[in-house]
Write an enzyme that holds these catalytic residues in place. Sequence first.
Site, PDB file in Angstrom:
ATOM      1  N   GLY A 194      58.486  37.883  54.031  1.00 42.26           N
ATOM      2  CA  GLY A 194      58.203  36.890  53.821  1.00 42.26           C
ATOM      3  C   GLY A 194      57.823  36.766  52.161  1.00 42.26           C
ATOM      4  O   GLY A 194      57.695  37.992  51.729  1.00 42.26           O
ATOM      5  N   LYS A 217      56.366  34.592  40.390  1.00 37.05           N
ATOM      6  CA  LYS A 217      55.745  35.407  41.268  1.00 37.05           C
ATOM      7  C   LYS A 217      55.101  36.634  40.833  1.00 37.05           C
ATOM      8  O   LYS A 217      54.742  36.806  39.390  1.00 37.05           O
ATOM      9  CB  LYS A 217      57.498  36.240  40.991  1.00 37.05           C
ATOM     10  CG  LYS A 217      57.549  37.558  41.921  1.00 37.05           C
ATOM     11  CD  LYS A 217      58.664  38.861  41.388  1.00 37.05           C
ATOM     12  CE  LYS A 217      58.512  40.279  42.161  1.00 37.05           C
ATOM     13  NZ  LYS A 217      60.119  40.360  41.426  1.00 37.05           N
ATOM     14  N   ASP A 229      48.567  42.779  47.364  1.00 40.24           N
ATOM     15  CA  ASP A 229      46.491  41.873  46.808  1.00 40.24           C
ATOM     16  C   ASP A 229      47.713  40.999  46.469  1.00 40.24           C
ATOM     17  O   ASP A 229      47.495  40.081  45.458  1.00 40.24           O
ATOM     18  CB  ASP A 229      46.629  43.093  45.731  1.00 40.24           C
ATOM     19  CG  ASP A 229      47.652  43.166  44.710  1.00 40.24           C
ATOM     20  OD1 ASP A 229      48.936  42.895  45.131  1.00 40.24           O
ATOM     21  OD2 ASP A 229      46.957  44.183  43.755  1.00 40.24           O
ATOM     22  N   ASP A 364      66.598  41.371  53.345  1.00 40.28           N
ATOM     23  CA  ASP A 364      65.768  40.631  52.572  1.00 40.28           C
ATOM     24  C   ASP A 364      65.578  39.953  51.311  1.00 40.28           C
ATOM     25  O   ASP A 364      64.763  39.485  50.496  1.00 40.28           O
ATOM     26  CB  ASP A 364      63.656  40.438  52.925  1.00 40.28           C
ATOM     27  CG  ASP A 364      63.667  42.315  52.472  1.00 40.28           C
ATOM     28  OD1 ASP A 364      64.247  42.937  52.750  1.00 40.28           O
ATOM     29  OD2 ASP A 364      63.135  41.932  51.629  1.00 40.28           O
TER      30      ASP A 364
END
Length: 562
Positions: A194, A217, A229, A364
């Site tokens: 994800g 991003k 993080d 992904d």
Amino acid sequence: MLQGARRTITNFPVAYLGRSRTRSIGFLSCCLIRRLQFPRLLLLGVTCHAVVCSLWRPGLAGSASLLHLHSNKSNPEQGYCEREVRLASSLDFWTLSSENLIAVLPIDPVKENYVRKVKNCVFSIAFPTPFKSRVHLVAVSKQVLEDILDLDLSVSETDDFIQLVSGEKIVPGSIPLAHRYGGHQFGIWADQLGDGRAHLIGIYMNRQGEKWELQLKGSGKTPYSRNGDGRAVLRSSVREFLCSEAMYYLRIPTSRAASLVVSDDAVWRDQFYNGNVVKERGAVVLRVAKSWFRIGSLEILAHYGELDLLRMLLDFIIQEHFPSIDVKEPNRYLDFFSTVVSETAQLIALWMSVGFAHGVCNTDNFSLLSITIDYGPFGFMEAYNPDFVPNTSDDERRYKIGNQANIGMFNLNKLLQALNPLLDPRQKQLAAQILEGYPILYDTRFRELFKAKLGLLGKSKGDDDLIAFLLHLMEKTEADFTMTFRQLSEITQSQLQELSIPQQFWALKMISKHKLFPAWVSQYLLRLKSNMNDSDSERRKRMTSPSPPASSSPSFPEAFCS
């Protein structure tokens, strides 16, 4: 500076530093890898869509309400209609919306933002985490702002813009989302992944009626952050900004970068994976794409048996992004898979043609729209080496540049496994046959690109051998991949025939030291003679001219940096 970017083929104007002077960063623009031993078939056609001049239409996506479009006389020399556009000069009337997604696709019912296992949804609502220190604008793409987002460049100088692209401010009407997906990483199922450090802040519909998804991003933690993080550092963000824009100008399907900001917030990273953690500065890239759905988006649903949701998501993707497929057609998933197979072969062949190694070709990171996304440890190959690996953590060299086509086959097989629960026995058999045709599609497109780089016209049964012969010489002499093809486009046939390679053609001079170089030159010149109605000057002009892009013709505008 991008890894592997050293010499210039096409100057890509990048920056006005201090708003006054220009600099350019060149990119490698030609590169091909030893061809795979695949059978041959015809490459399926890849549809190119013309850009239509049209007024924006209000809808579920966001829009701008300050646009006025005026048609002028057409320019017969340039072949396009000139337009005068009043761009939005502020964000006051510029809107984003998430409704197009959340009205159709289920949202995670848990609203708290903490790392957890998420099921039975496609997105989680997750707000970006603002930086604590002051944020500075590093760069903005003028072309993306003006041609995609309908924003005047002056907007990038406003506080509202800085707050938007750093995650401090959310446009009214938009709900930020983090996408749930899984994936195979380095060949192993990694379960839930994800958007661990990305936030989709909304969809914008521009004046041409195009919908673009805007994503930050490096904007903080989400339910999918795992042990991360949620941040990105300036070093990797600069690389993504530069490379995604460069790939666009190299005519390769890609996400785009709109802006890059940096803060003084400390982000700790082990840059070389050697246990030495150092402090770096946190940064955020605003990147845009028609869609961020990827193979892993479907894999996670199939893995957990969420088949109704899988069907719902597939139908949504087809209806939104595959207009040639009838969403009511019983064979729609088969048609969808066939398109993705064909366009994935096309994309990877294009990567190879410029010597681009993605570095992390996990499922992904493979777009369902077959665009280049998620620029991590990528690299552009310099000296020709099929074993080139830009990712220092890829100890087994799984994603070396010469293996990318095979990885494409692996990833498409995982896509087929995700689709299989929705296919009947006959459709499964046909889908397997479609997948078997992937190597031929790739090989055909690969050959077409190489032939163009060599200036070859028409067909000859010896073309594959001619290409393979040159690559063999390049590998043995460690010749510069980009400059070899560039210099072949500049040198004359008479110079080649006499084997008198001028010093300025240093890459060819390196190859000429191989004892088999005269034999290759002889075959090459003989093949050039079969080019119908061609001259040496026309060949050189053709080889140095960029090919038309897959969609609209870019005008090579600037990105502005501060």
